[in-house]
Write an enzyme that holds these catalytic residues in place. Structure first.
Site, PDB file in Angstrom:
ATOM      1  N   SER A 147      32.573 -27.006 -40.316  1.00 26.48           N
ATOM      2  CA  SER A 147      31.428 -26.311 -41.134  1.00 26.48           C
ATOM      3  C   SER A 147      31.728 -25.525 -42.047  1.00 26.48           C
ATOM      4  CB  SER A 147      30.373 -25.714 -39.875  1.00 26.48           C
ATOM      5  OG  SER A 147      29.345 -25.340 -40.891  1.00 26.48           O
ATOM      6  N   TYR A 160      28.619 -20.814 -33.011  1.00 19.43           N
ATOM      7  CA  TYR A 160      28.756 -22.134 -33.567  1.00 19.43           C
ATOM      8  C   TYR A 160      29.873 -22.331 -34.561  1.00 19.43           C
ATOM      9  CZ  TYR A 160      27.853 -26.253 -36.545  1.00 19.43           C
ATOM     10  OH  TYR A 160      27.881 -27.345 -37.211  1.00 19.43           O
TER      11      TYR A 160
END
Length: 255
Positions: A147, A160
């Site tokens: 990400s 995350y």
């Protein structure tokens, strides 16, 4: 792998979102697809139908990325599927895409939330790939999913993003250790994309969408096909000399 062999990709979490887009882009490029889903069998069937409409073979298999104890049985099921559908015992491309989101401030993140993210994103990717190594063709390719949040920071994504940072390190180790088999391993790192991920916040909240567009060099929020196209490009036969790399697909977000 020779040019006469039909390429087959396994994409985890491909019933929707970025996985679905990657599956369709690969199908457009002549690649057959095995896709996995966790709960939404209807969406998986829809995706397989769309792939078949492009003239490619597609099979959907259920897989829970958090259940490492099921990976040996999944590998056996995949081996049977490859034999029955393609009359072969190996596949060419693995896209570790499946994942879940959580937007929780660092100070409020629970151990259970942390463990769930670790199980799916980091532990699941590690041990699923390990379980599938005998089925990946020599000269094949693996794409792991990170990400943009592993490069820049936004409040609420500490756990995350930490998992995605782990994925980027893992990718380099995979690339090094699998190189003797000619397997290339890279990371794709999407920026903010308009999907239902995280409850559809980026897609459905106009204020959030506009804020991200303002912070992006190309002036808009990403779309699923932006990432799907990048995955297909990384897996193409023209990609022979890229391995161990992090490719961010964010339109220049927060440069």
């Amino acid at each position: 792998m020779t040019g006469s062999i039909q390429r087959v990709a396994l994409i985890t979490g491909a019933s929707r979102g970025l996985g679905r887009s990657s599956a369709l882009k690969l199908a457009e490029n002549g690649v057959d697809v095995v896709l996995t889903y966790k709960d939404n069998a209807d969406a998986a069937r829809t995706t397989t139908t769309e792939i078949k409409a492009l003239g490619r073979q597609a099979v959907a298999l259920r897989l829970d990325m958090a259940d490492t104890g099921s990976f040996a049985a999944f590998a056996a099921q995949l081996k049977s599927t490859l034999a029955g559908t393609w009359q072969r015992d190996r596949f060419d491309y693995l896209v570790n895409n499946a994942g879940t989101g959580a937007q929780v401030p660092f100070a409020e993140t629970t151990e259970a939330q942390f463990d769930q993210l670790a199980a799916v994103h980091l532990k699941g990717t590690f041990f699923l790939t390990q379980a599938l190594l005998p089925l990946i063709a020599d000269g094949g390719r693996i794409v792991n999913t990170s990400s943009g949040l592993a490069r820049f920071s936004l409040p609420g994504y500490a756990a995350y993003a930490a998992m995605k940072g782990g994925i980027e390190v893992l990718t380099r180790y995979m690339a090094r250790e699998l190189a003797p088999r000619g397997i290339r391993v890279n990371t794709i790192a999407p920026g903010a994309i308009e999907t239902d991920f995280g409850g559809g916040l980026v897609r459905d909240n106009a204020q959030v969408n506009a804020h991200i567009a303002d912070a992006t060099a190309l002036g808009r929020v990403g779309l699923p096909d932006d990432v799907g196209g990048a995955v297909a490009a990384l897996l193409s036969d023209d990609n022979q000399w890229i391995t161990g790399q992090r490719i961010e697909v964010s339109g220049g977000m927060m440069l």
